[in-house]
Design a protein around this motif. Structure first.
Motif, PDB file in Angstrom:
ATOM      1  N   ARG A 175      -7.492   9.775   4.772  1.00 23.69           N
ATOM      2  CA  ARG A 175      -7.643   9.384   3.495  1.00 23.69           C
ATOM      3  C   ARG A 175      -7.650  10.881   3.050  1.00 23.69           C
ATOM      4  O   ARG A 175      -7.930  11.181   0.910  1.00 23.69           O
ATOM      5  N   SER A 176      -7.948  12.040   3.297  1.00 19.30           N
ATOM      6  CA  SER A 176      -7.756  13.216   2.223  1.00 19.30           C
ATOM      7  C   SER A 176      -6.229  13.689   2.135  1.00 19.30           C
ATOM      8  O   SER A 176      -6.612  14.444   0.310  1.00 19.30           O
ATOM      9  N   GLY A 177      -5.476  13.256   2.415  1.00 18.84           N
ATOM     10  CA  GLY A 177      -3.799  13.244   1.791  1.00 18.84           C
ATOM     11  C   GLY A 177      -3.633  13.775   2.772  1.00 18.84           C
ATOM     12  O   GLY A 177      -2.149  14.413   2.880  1.00 18.84           O
ATOM     13  N   ALA A 178      -4.002  14.950   4.047  1.00 24.11           N
ATOM     14  CA  ALA A 178      -3.274  15.602   4.230  1.00 24.11           C
ATOM     15  C   ALA A 178      -2.394  14.869   5.369  1.00 24.11           C
ATOM     16  O   ALA A 178      -1.341  15.551   5.526  1.00 24.11           O
ATOM     17  N   ALA A 179      -2.461  13.816   5.716  1.00 24.24           N
ATOM     18  CA  ALA A 179      -1.668  12.693   6.385  1.00 24.24           C
ATOM     19  C   ALA A 179      -1.440  11.657   6.425  1.00 24.24           C
ATOM     20  O   ALA A 179      -1.823  10.373   6.823  1.00 24.24           O
ATOM     21  N   PRO A 180      -0.734  12.014   5.022  1.00 24.74           N
ATOM     22  CA  PRO A 180      -0.409  10.436   3.638  1.00 24.74           C
ATOM     23  C   PRO A 180       0.004   9.404   4.073  1.00 24.74           C
ATOM     24  O   PRO A 180       1.064   9.016   3.849  1.00 24.74           O
ATOM     25  N   LEU A 181      -0.090   8.669   5.830  1.00 25.04           N
ATOM     26  CA  LEU A 181       0.722   7.414   6.840  1.00 25.04           C
ATOM     27  C   LEU A 181       1.001   6.527   5.440  1.00 25.04           C
ATOM     28  O   LEU A 181       1.873   5.439   6.153  1.00 25.04           O
ATOM     29  N   PHE A 182       0.011   6.645   5.014  1.00 28.91           N
ATOM     30  CA  PHE A 182       0.112   4.650   4.255  1.00 28.91           C
ATOM     31  C   PHE A 182       0.744   5.303   2.766  1.00 28.91           C
ATOM     32  O   PHE A 182       0.329   3.765   1.712  1.00 28.91           O
ATOM     33  N   GLY A 183       0.672   6.149   2.256  1.00 27.01           N
ATOM     34  CA  GLY A 183       1.622   6.270   0.524  1.00 27.01           C
ATOM     35  C   GLY A 183       0.558   6.659   0.176  1.00 27.01           C
ATOM     36  O   GLY A 183      -0.466   6.998   0.109  1.00 27.01           O
ATOM     37  N   GLU A 184       0.864   6.515  -1.375  1.00 20.69           N
ATOM     38  CA  GLU A 184      -0.521   6.752  -2.066  1.00 20.69           C
ATOM     39  C   GLU A 184      -1.021   6.025  -2.078  1.00 20.69           C
ATOM     40  O   GLU A 184      -1.553   4.487  -1.948  1.00 20.69           O
ATOM     41  N   PRO A 185      -2.875   5.800  -2.759  1.00 18.84           N
ATOM     42  CA  PRO A 185      -3.631   5.128  -2.771  1.00 18.84           C
ATOM     43  C   PRO A 185      -3.282   4.031  -3.690  1.00 18.84           C
ATOM     44  O   PRO A 185      -2.519   4.484  -4.934  1.00 18.84           O
ATOM     45  N   PRO A 186      -4.366   2.937  -3.800  1.00 18.98           N
ATOM     46  CA  PRO A 186      -5.210   2.712  -2.821  1.00 18.98           C
ATOM     47  C   PRO A 186      -4.887   1.970  -1.461  1.00 18.98           C
ATOM     48  O   PRO A 186      -3.311   1.419  -1.232  1.00 18.98           O
ATOM     49  N   PHE A 187      -5.287   2.152  -0.811  1.00 15.64           N
ATOM     50  CA  PHE A 187      -5.505   1.511   0.002  1.00 15.64           C
ATOM     51  C   PHE A 187      -6.463   1.416   1.231  1.00 15.64           C
ATOM     52  O   PHE A 187      -7.520   1.601   0.960  1.00 15.64           O
ATOM     53  N   VAL A 188      -6.545   0.883   3.012  1.00 21.41           N
ATOM     54  CA  VAL A 188      -7.761   0.345   3.361  1.00 21.41           C
ATOM     55  C   VAL A 188      -7.188   1.044   4.282  1.00 21.41           C
ATOM     56  O   VAL A 188      -5.646   0.781   5.510  1.00 21.41           O
ATOM     57  N   LEU A 189      -8.410   2.035   5.264  1.00 21.17           N
ATOM     58  CA  LEU A 189      -8.238   3.044   6.028  1.00 21.17           C
ATOM     59  C   LEU A 189      -8.751   1.942   7.464  1.00 21.17           C
ATOM     60  O   LEU A 189      -8.949   0.599   7.302  1.00 21.17           O
ATOM     61  N   GLY A 190      -8.403   2.249   8.692  1.00 20.47           N
ATOM     62  CA  GLY A 190      -8.716   2.013   9.714  1.00 20.47           C
ATOM     63  C   GLY A 190      -7.748   1.417  10.465  1.00 20.47           C
ATOM     64  O   GLY A 190      -7.199   0.080  10.024  1.00 20.47           O
ATOM     65  N   ASN A 191      -7.595   2.010  11.667  1.00 22.33           N
ATOM     66  CA  ASN A 191      -6.939   1.039  13.303  1.00 22.33           C
ATOM     67  C   ASN A 191      -7.616   0.321  14.533  1.00 22.33           C
ATOM     68  O   ASN A 191      -6.818  -0.467  15.124  1.00 22.33           O
ATOM     69  N   ASP A 192      -8.556   0.611  14.029  1.00 22.87           N
ATOM     70  CA  ASP A 192      -9.013  -0.052  15.474  1.00 22.87           C
ATOM     71  C   ASP A 192     -10.721  -0.989  15.026  1.00 22.87           C
ATOM     72  O   ASP A 192     -11.581  -0.598  14.297  1.00 22.87           O
ATOM     73  N   VAL A 193     -10.306  -2.066  15.691  1.00 22.98           N
ATOM     74  CA  VAL A 193     -11.553  -3.620  15.521  1.00 22.98           C
ATOM     75  C   VAL A 193     -11.448  -4.028  16.532  1.00 22.98           C
ATOM     76  O   VAL A 193     -11.349  -4.458  17.691  1.00 22.98           O
TER      77      VAL A 193
END
Length: 315
Positions: free
Chosen positions: A54-72
């Motif tokens: 979210r903060s950009g410290a670990a830009p794993l998804f590239g540039e926003p926009p994106f939806v976070l969340g790995n656990d469901v």
């Protein structure tokens, strides 16, 4: 007359920044493609890596926009072509590669496992990343077993508290670092030797470890080498700077591996048996409504959480 397509809500962001960048947005509902299931999400786990992305410290998804969340965790609404293991109505949990902060998620079926009946959706959603990271580090890579001496940093956190329990389930002797106010919690999880890293230099207090799991980074990696026996293994489960390289570690006569946790329904099925039997207990420190994802991130950044934070979605 055009029929309106089904809609769903997600938590998204359009820029990097603090928790305030997270916002609720309505979108077209995804569909299950070949090999996928469509999940009606009942709960979504919040992980430390979410805050870094979210903060950009670990830009794993590239540039926003994106939806976070790995656990469901939730209920299968539809199964795509070729899916034989799940059908509508099945309760499942799993790790997805982003997009988990949503009312509906479509993802490969092999990333999910049947939710243990003894777990509610909140606790099941708290489990995947934490337990998969611990399993892939300590079981797959380190192959810990009876008598193995294991050091876990941040042992009271989301991954850490799962790691100490999985290590204990494999028969290991576990040392865990955490502030003193978490030591009772660690002992209840089975930690043999809690160490207050704020009052004691763990690099001199801890010795002869076979395996160390670094969940903090920075100077913790180099300092942790002092706790390992010759030939010991340092595992780093961090998306960013690990503080050292494999060459640095090998020069000291030790081994080094970076844990890149992967979704795995097969591993989760094994972990589910530990969860169902109570040998691994996922501690949920706070449950917040789906729309309060920003508050969940604020709580996580305060650094006082034991275990996990989870977002709950209405049925």
């Amino acid at each position: 007359m055009t029929t309106a397509l089904p809609r769903t809500r997600v938590i998204t962001q359009y820029r990097f920044g603090g928790p305030e960048v997270l916002e609720v947005e309505e979108r077209e509902r995804p569909v299950a493609g070949p090999g996928e299931v469509l999940l009606r999400v009942r709960a979504a786990g919040v992980n430390a890596v979410d805050r870094l992305v979210r903060s950009g410290a670990a830009p794993l998804f590239g540039e926003p926009p994106f939806v976070l969340g790995n656990d469901v965790s939730g209920v299968v609404e539809a199964a795509g072509a070729g899916v034989t293991g799940f059908r509508p109505g099945d309760e499942v949990f799993g790790k997805v590669l982003g997009g988990g902060y949503a009312e509906h998620v479509a993802a490969p079926a092999d990333q999910f496992a049947a939710k243990p009946s003894t777990l509610d959706h909140v606790h099941a959603a708290a489990a995947p990343t934490a337990t998969l990271t611990a399993w892939q580090a300590l079981v797959d890579l380190a192959r810990v077993g009876p008598g193995t001496r294991v050091l876990v940093h941040a042992a009271g956190g989301g991954v850490g508290h799962a790691a100490v329990q999985i290590a204990k389930a494999e028969g290991a002797y576990v040392v865990g670092t955490a502030r003193a106010d978490k030591h009772e919690f660690l002992r209840d999880l089975g930690v043999d030797e809690p160490v207050d890293h704020t009052a004691t230099d763990f690099a001199t207090a801890v010795r002869d470890m076979d395996v160390a799991l670094d969940l903090i980074g920075g100077d913790y990696g180099p300092r942790t080498l002092n706790t390992l026996r010759p030939g010991g293994l340092l595992l780093s489960a961090l998306p960013g700077d690990t503080g050292l390289s494999a060459e640095d570690v090998e020069a000291r006569g030790m081994r080094f591996a970076v844990v890149r946790v992967e979704p795995s329904g097969m591993r989760l099925a094994k972990i589910a048996s530990l969860l169902a039997g109570g040998r691994v207990r996922i501690h949920v420190d706070a449950v917040l409504p789906f729309a309060e994802a920003a508050k969940a991130h604020e709580l996580g950044e305060a650094g006082h959480t034991k275990g996990k934070i989870v977002l709950s979605l209405p049925e």
